[in-house]
Design a protein around this motif. Structure first.
Motif, PDB file in Angstrom:
ATOM      1  N   LEU A 306       0.848  -1.203   0.000  1.00  0.00           N
ATOM      2  CA  LEU A 306       0.000   0.000   0.000  1.00  0.00           C
ATOM      3  C   LEU A 306       0.881   1.249   0.000  1.00  0.00           C
ATOM      4  CD1 LEU A 306      -2.756  -1.133   2.536  1.00  0.00           C
ATOM      5  CD2 LEU A 306      -3.142  -0.526   0.136  1.00  0.00           C
ATOM      6  N   GLY A 307       0.351   2.332  -0.541  1.00  0.00           N
ATOM      7  CA  GLY A 307       1.147   3.550  -0.632  1.00  0.00           C
ATOM      8  C   GLY A 307       0.930   4.461   0.572  1.00  0.00           C
ATOM      9  N   PHE A 308       1.982   5.149   0.976  1.00  0.00           N
ATOM     10  CA  PHE A 308       1.873   6.147   2.037  1.00  0.00           C
ATOM     11  C   PHE A 308       2.863   7.246   1.690  1.00  0.00           C
ATOM     12  CE2 PHE A 308       2.333   7.901   6.348  1.00  0.00           C
ATOM     13  CZ  PHE A 308       1.010   7.899   6.761  1.00  0.00           C
ATOM     14  N   GLY A 309       2.364   8.357   1.171  1.00  0.00           N
ATOM     15  CA  GLY A 309       3.263   9.401   0.680  1.00  0.00           C
ATOM     16  C   GLY A 309       3.210  10.647   1.544  1.00  0.00           C
ATOM     17  N   THR A 310       3.837  11.698   1.039  1.00  0.00           N
ATOM     18  CA  THR A 310       3.937  12.930   1.825  1.00  0.00           C
ATOM     19  C   THR A 310       3.236  14.093   1.134  1.00  0.00           C
ATOM     20  OG1 THR A 310       6.066  12.182   2.687  1.00  0.00           O
ATOM     21  CG2 THR A 310       5.565  14.519   2.931  1.00  0.00           C
ATOM     22  N   ASN A 311       2.444  14.798   1.890  1.00  0.00           N
ATOM     23  CA  ASN A 311       1.877  16.075   1.460  1.00  0.00           C
ATOM     24  C   ASN A 311       2.087  17.027   2.616  1.00  0.00           C
ATOM     25  OD1 ASN A 311       0.397  18.102   0.189  1.00  0.00           O
ATOM     26  ND2 ASN A 311      -1.588  17.260   0.784  1.00  0.00           N
ATOM     27  N   ASN A 312       2.764  18.134   2.358  1.00  0.00           N
ATOM     28  CA  ASN A 312       3.027  19.109   3.423  1.00  0.00           C
ATOM     29  C   ASN A 312       2.413  20.452   3.091  1.00  0.00           C
ATOM     30  OD1 ASN A 312       4.620  17.994   5.618  1.00  0.00           O
ATOM     31  ND2 ASN A 312       6.229  17.650   4.081  1.00  0.00           N
ATOM     32  N   LYS A 313       2.294  21.244   4.142  1.00  0.00           N
ATOM     33  CA  LYS A 313       1.788  22.604   3.962  1.00  0.00           C
ATOM     34  C   LYS A 313       2.872  23.603   4.340  1.00  0.00           C
ATOM     35  CE  LYS A 313      -2.845  21.353   5.279  1.00  0.00           C
ATOM     36  NZ  LYS A 313      -3.881  21.658   6.276  1.00  0.00           N
ATOM     37  N   ILE A 314       2.885  24.708   3.607  1.00  0.00           N
ATOM     38  CA  ILE A 314       3.797  25.805   3.951  1.00  0.00           C
ATOM     39  C   ILE A 314       2.945  27.067   4.095  1.00  0.00           C
ATOM     40  CG2 ILE A 314       5.846  27.128   3.311  1.00  0.00           C
ATOM     41  CD1 ILE A 314       6.656  24.849   1.446  1.00  0.00           C
ATOM     42  N   PHE A 315       2.949  27.644   5.282  1.00  0.00           N
ATOM     43  CA  PHE A 315       2.192  28.882   5.516  1.00  0.00           C
ATOM     44  C   PHE A 315       3.123  30.081   5.368  1.00  0.00           C
ATOM     45  CE2 PHE A 315      -0.087  25.551   7.695  1.00  0.00           C
ATOM     46  CZ  PHE A 315      -1.401  25.809   7.345  1.00  0.00           C
ATOM     47  N   LEU A 316       2.642  31.070   4.635  1.00  0.00           N
ATOM     48  CA  LEU A 316       3.418  32.295   4.434  1.00  0.00           C
ATOM     49  C   LEU A 316       2.544  33.488   4.783  1.00  0.00           C
ATOM     50  CD1 LEU A 316       4.871  31.567   0.863  1.00  0.00           C
ATOM     51  CD2 LEU A 316       6.071  31.278   3.043  1.00  0.00           C
ATOM     52  N   GLU A 317       3.090  34.359   5.608  1.00  0.00           N
ATOM     53  CA  GLU A 317       2.315  35.572   5.916  1.00  0.00           C
ATOM     54  C   GLU A 317       2.966  36.782   5.259  1.00  0.00           C
ATOM     55  OE1 GLU A 317       0.336  38.175   9.503  1.00  0.00           O
ATOM     56  OE2 GLU A 317       1.794  36.632  10.038  1.00  0.00           O
ATOM     57  N   PHE A 318       2.143  37.567   4.549  1.00  0.00           N
ATOM     58  CA  PHE A 318       2.632  38.758   3.848  1.00  0.00           C
ATOM     59  C   PHE A 318       2.105  40.028   4.515  1.00  0.00           C
ATOM     60  CE2 PHE A 318       2.961  35.391   0.810  1.00  0.00           C
ATOM     61  CZ  PHE A 318       4.083  35.701   0.051  1.00  0.00           C
ATOM     62  N   GLU A 319       2.914  41.059   4.402  1.00  0.00           N
ATOM     63  CA  GLU A 319       2.474  42.375   4.875  1.00  0.00           C
ATOM     64  C   GLU A 319       1.319  42.853   4.000  1.00  0.00           C
ATOM     65  OE1 GLU A 319       2.692  44.667   7.755  1.00  0.00           O
ATOM     66  OE2 GLU A 319       4.740  43.888   7.505  1.00  0.00           O
ATOM     67  N   GLN A 320       1.517  42.710   2.702  1.00  0.00           N
ATOM     68  CA  GLN A 320       0.522  43.139   1.710  1.00  0.00           C
ATOM     69  C   GLN A 320       0.238  41.983   0.760  1.00  0.00           C
ATOM     70  OE1 GLN A 320      -1.126  45.933   1.620  1.00  0.00           O
ATOM     71  NE2 GLN A 320       0.004  46.693   3.403  1.00  0.00           N
ATOM     72  N   PRO A 321      -1.012  41.817   0.331  1.00  0.00           N
ATOM     73  CA  PRO A 321      -1.274  40.750  -0.638  1.00  0.00           C
ATOM     74  C   PRO A 321      -0.737  41.136  -2.018  1.00  0.00           C
ATOM     75  CG  PRO A 321      -3.273  42.015  -0.225  1.00  0.00           C
ATOM     76  CD  PRO A 321      -2.225  42.577   0.684  1.00  0.00           C
ATOM     77  N   PHE A 322      -0.218  40.154  -2.777  1.00  0.00           N
ATOM     78  CA  PHE A 322       0.153  40.430  -4.179  1.00  0.00           C
ATOM     79  C   PHE A 322      -0.936  39.919  -5.113  1.00  0.00           C
ATOM     80  CE2 PHE A 322       2.103  36.317  -3.118  1.00  0.00           C
ATOM     81  CZ  PHE A 322       1.645  35.519  -4.152  1.00  0.00           C
ATOM     82  N   TRP A 323      -1.951  39.276  -4.548  1.00  0.00           N
ATOM     83  CA  TRP A 323      -3.024  38.687  -5.333  1.00  0.00           C
ATOM     84  C   TRP A 323      -4.265  39.591  -5.278  1.00  0.00           C
ATOM     85  CZ3 TRP A 323      -0.716  36.982  -0.872  1.00  0.00           C
ATOM     86  CH2 TRP A 323      -1.458  37.036   0.308  1.00  0.00           C
ATOM     87  N   PRO A 324      -5.173  39.440  -6.260  1.00  0.00           N
ATOM     88  CA  PRO A 324      -6.373  40.286  -6.258  1.00  0.00           C
ATOM     89  C   PRO A 324      -7.301  39.955  -5.083  1.00  0.00           C
ATOM     90  CG  PRO A 324      -6.362  38.787  -8.159  1.00  0.00           C
ATOM     91  CD  PRO A 324      -5.084  38.573  -7.440  1.00  0.00           C
ATOM     92  N   PRO A 325      -8.133  40.927  -4.663  1.00  0.00           N
ATOM     93  CA  PRO A 325      -8.913  40.772  -3.438  1.00  0.00           C
ATOM     94  C   PRO A 325      -9.871  39.569  -3.427  1.00  0.00           C
ATOM     95  CG  PRO A 325      -9.164  42.992  -4.338  1.00  0.00           C
ATOM     96  CD  PRO A 325      -8.294  42.259  -5.273  1.00  0.00           C
ATOM     97  N   ASP A 326     -10.445  39.201  -4.584  1.00  0.00           N
ATOM     98  CA  ASP A 326     -11.418  38.105  -4.563  1.00  0.00           C
ATOM     99  C   ASP A 326     -10.777  36.730  -4.786  1.00  0.00           C
ATOM    100  OD1 ASP A 326     -10.615  38.734  -7.053  1.00  0.00           O
ATOM    101  OD2 ASP A 326     -12.552  38.403  -8.022  1.00  0.00           O
ATOM    102  N   CYS A 327      -9.458  36.694  -4.880  1.00  0.00           N
ATOM    103  CA  CYS A 327      -8.789  35.430  -5.212  1.00  0.00           C
ATOM    104  C   CYS A 327      -8.640  34.554  -3.961  1.00  0.00           C
ATOM    105  CB  CYS A 327      -7.410  35.772  -5.788  1.00  0.00           C
ATOM    106  SG  CYS A 327      -6.274  34.424  -5.844  1.00  0.00           S
ATOM    107  N   GLN A 328      -9.035  33.283  -4.068  1.00  0.00           N
ATOM    108  CA  GLN A 328      -8.915  32.376  -2.917  1.00  0.00           C
ATOM    109  C   GLN A 328      -7.904  31.259  -3.155  1.00  0.00           C
ATOM    110  OE1 GLN A 328     -12.481  31.043  -0.980  1.00  0.00           O
ATOM    111  NE2 GLN A 328     -13.617  32.842  -1.603  1.00  0.00           N
ATOM    112  N   LEU A 329      -7.473  31.154  -4.410  1.00  0.00           N
ATOM    113  CA  LEU A 329      -6.553  30.086  -4.764  1.00  0.00           C
ATOM    114  C   LEU A 329      -5.541  30.634  -5.762  1.00  0.00           C
ATOM    115  CD1 LEU A 329      -6.897  27.096  -3.892  1.00  0.00           C
ATOM    116  CD2 LEU A 329      -7.946  26.676  -6.112  1.00  0.00           C
ATOM    117  N   ILE A 330      -4.261  30.395  -5.492  1.00  0.00           N
ATOM    118  CA  ILE A 330      -3.234  30.816  -6.448  1.00  0.00           C
ATOM    119  C   ILE A 330      -2.600  29.552  -7.012  1.00  0.00           C
ATOM    120  CG2 ILE A 330      -0.968  31.914  -6.638  1.00  0.00           C
ATOM    121  CD1 ILE A 330      -1.952  33.816  -4.377  1.00  0.00           C
ATOM    122  N   GLU A 331      -2.685  29.375  -8.309  1.00  0.00           N
ATOM    123  CA  GLU A 331      -2.101  28.176  -8.914  1.00  0.00           C
ATOM    124  C   GLU A 331      -0.853  28.590  -9.689  1.00  0.00           C
ATOM    125  OE1 GLU A 331      -4.201  24.961  -9.273  1.00  0.00           O
ATOM    126  OE2 GLU A 331      -6.220  25.787  -9.099  1.00  0.00           O
TER     127      GLU A 331
END
Ligand code: 6YU
Length: 505
Positions: A306-331
């Motif tokens: 059976l498979g058991f792999g890795t998925n991790n999360k990286i949290f980043l906090e910004f002073e100012q957003p670089f993404w548009p206000p209504d954006c919830q996902l950056i791909e």
């Protein structure tokens, strides 16, 4: 009471807590102990502080929050969810495992891709992915893995595309982003490792995936407080589960127990039954010594296959957003990549290319400008070996490329999970790997001894997300597996009173 069966539960994740909660609600099991290696309950449900807010290092959503989902039910009973998540309307939404959030696709060439182009590619990918779930009862599959099937189909389709070359390459690059995203969903290094035949066996429940406003960790916390305090022991890493023996305690003359569990500090616990809920990653590493006598070959094979792999999360906090206000996902799209071309293998120089998606934590009034990136596979395991500063520098560079702004201020804070290095987890969650099938999941779940003449002679029981044939890799799979093994024991003993299946709130 001295004659009543003694039960040990190893691991205080949702499977272990669920089993303990159900057993402790019956008078048949006054001798119940839960042994947990770490200093907290929850296992892969792990909410942590990030500045003034709580973020999820492990499980993020309730997948398919609706009536049939026991995590949803329990969380609702405990009052841990928002009204909207509990609404009938939300429970009926069918998302097929991939909720649609307003997304922006940035490429490494510093441009935002056209939503029309992305939408077309997304539809293609999700149609193909749906097809991969249709091989469950097909006796012979043409290729062994989900990845190979998808690539074969894409190679066919490309021939019919009438776009100019640049658009073709761009579409392939976007498809590659979806492959990497799927690696996060399945918790695998490559979709070429995920078996095609059994892929459709994973079951999805209706309901719009929701989160816990106060943190997922509220759930194990509530479950923990419903257990008798003295029954839960922290900092008790079990090193070996001995079974098929005849162990005696000095204080209990005459009574023998078939099971003896030993902890790292040498402490020993005797029992009639033990429910093992340690992650598959831990079993992969230790099963040969963890269980004595060793597991029967069928079970050991299941653990290996059976498979058991890795998925991790990286949290980043910004002073100012670089993404548009209504954006919830950056791909993130790397324009020079394609699912039809083998990727480079230089982890040091290109690990960050595997990070394909950032979730914008909602609502910003509460979280500030925080992104949660997902990264799976060997690149994710490599990332675990780097320092916070190295991760921060690499991702600042990526984001500068994506935005085309070489002066973009770096994130002010970073925090990440390291599930592969975690000694009592060794990865993130299970999947059905090439060479294995749902039968392996069932084999793993099979209690010991396999030939017990009387079910009361069952000594070692197995729970945990990797033992649930249709809901593996989820919190509800984990919880149901714990209940399943508790019920197995409950059914063995005559209990004079009806079981109280509702937990004490
Ligand atoms: C979900 C989600 N989610 C993200 C990330 C991770 C996971 N999951 P535990 O490990 O909890 O408990 C075992 C305990 O045993 C633990 O406390 C140990 O310390 C202890 N232990 C170990 N060894 C011991 C020893 N020797 N002695 C004593 N104690 C010992 N699930 O529903 N929604 O959003 C996510 C996500 C980064 C890491 C997740 C999610 C998975 C769940 O977290 C996980 O299944 C359960 O918590 C496990 O509980 P448990 O009790 O079994 O073990 C088609 C198709 C594809 C199929 N996959 C699609 C589904 C996608 C799954 N999604 C996951 C996504 C995220 C983001």
């Amino acid at each position: 009471d001295g004659a009543r069966p003694r039960v040990l539960v190893v691991g205080a994740g949702l499977a272990g807590l669920g089993a303990a909660q159900r057993l402790s609600s019956s008078r048949a099991f006054p001798h119940l102990r839960l042994l947990e290696s770490t200093g907290r309950a929850g296992g892969r449900v792990c909410s942590q502080r990030f500045g003034s807010e709580v973020v999820e290092m492990g499980a993020h959503w309730i997948h398919g929050p609706s009536k049939e989902n026991p995590v949803f039910q329990l969380a609702s009973d405990y009052g841990l969810l928002e009204e909207e998540a509990m609404s009938e309307e939300n429970q009926q939404i069918e998302v097929g495992g991939h909720p649609l959030l307003p997304a922006v696709f940035y490429s490494n060439a510093g441009r935002v891709l056209s939503p029309e182009l992305v939408e077309g590619v997304r539809n293609l990918f999700s149609t193909l992915l749906d097809q991969t779930r249709e091989f469950l009862h097909v006796p012979q599959v043409s290729v062994p893995s989900v990845g190979e099937y998808l690539r074969k189909e894409i190679a066919q389709q490309v021939k019919e595309w009438t776009d100019d070359d640049e658009t073709k390459w761009l579409k392939l690059a976007v498809l590659n982003t979806y492959f990497k995203l799927e690696c996060c969903v399945s918790g695998t290094h490559s979709m070429d490792h995920v078996a095609l035949g059994p892929f459709g066996e994973y079951a999805m429940l209706p309901g719009l995936d929701c989160t816990f406003p106060g943190g997922y960790g509220g759930l194990p916390d509530c479950m923990l407080t419903s257990l008798p305090k003295e029954s839960v022991l922290f900092h008790k890493p079990v090193t070996v589960v001995r079974w098929g023996g005849s162990y005696r305690e000095e204080s209990q003359e005459g009574r023998t127990f078939p099971v003896q569990v030993e902890c790292e500090n040498g402490e020993r616990f005797l029992a009639d039954h033990v429910i093992i809920t340690v992650p598959l990653g831990f079993l992969k590493e230790h099963h040969e010594t963890f269980i004595d006598p060793p597991l029967p070959p069928r079970k050991a094979d299941a653990i290996r296959q059976l498979g058991f792999g890795t998925n991790n999360k990286i949290f980043l906090e910004f002073e100012q957003p670089f993404w548009p206000p209504d954006c919830q996902l950056i791909e993130v799209v790397w324009e020079d990549e394609s699912p039809l071309v083998e990727a480079g293998t230089d982890l040091q120089d290109s690990w960050f290319r595997k990070l394909t998606v950032f979730l914008v934590l909602q609502p910003p009034e509460r979280y500030g400008h925080v992104l949660c990136g997902f990264i799976a596979g060997k690149e994710s395991e490599y990332m675990e070996t780097l320092s916070d500063d190295e991760v921060l520098m690499a991702l600042t560079d990526v984001i500068r490329r994506l935005t085309g702004n070489p002066h973009l201020a770096p994130p002010k804070k970073v925090m990440r999970s390291q599930w592969h290095s975690a000694p009592y987890t060794r990865g993130s969650y299970s999947y059905v790997a090439v060479g294995s099938s749902g039968d392996d999941i069932d084999a793993l779940a099979q209690p010991l001894p396999e030939d017990a003449a009387d079910p009361r002679l069952l000594q070692v029981l197995f729970a945990g997300e990797a033992t649930h044939r249709t809901f593996y890799s989820t919190t509800h799979g984990a919880l149901l597996s714990g209940w399943r093994e508790a019920d197995r024991l409950l059914s063995l003993y005559d209990t004079s009173e009806p079981h109280q299946h509702k937990p004490r709130l």
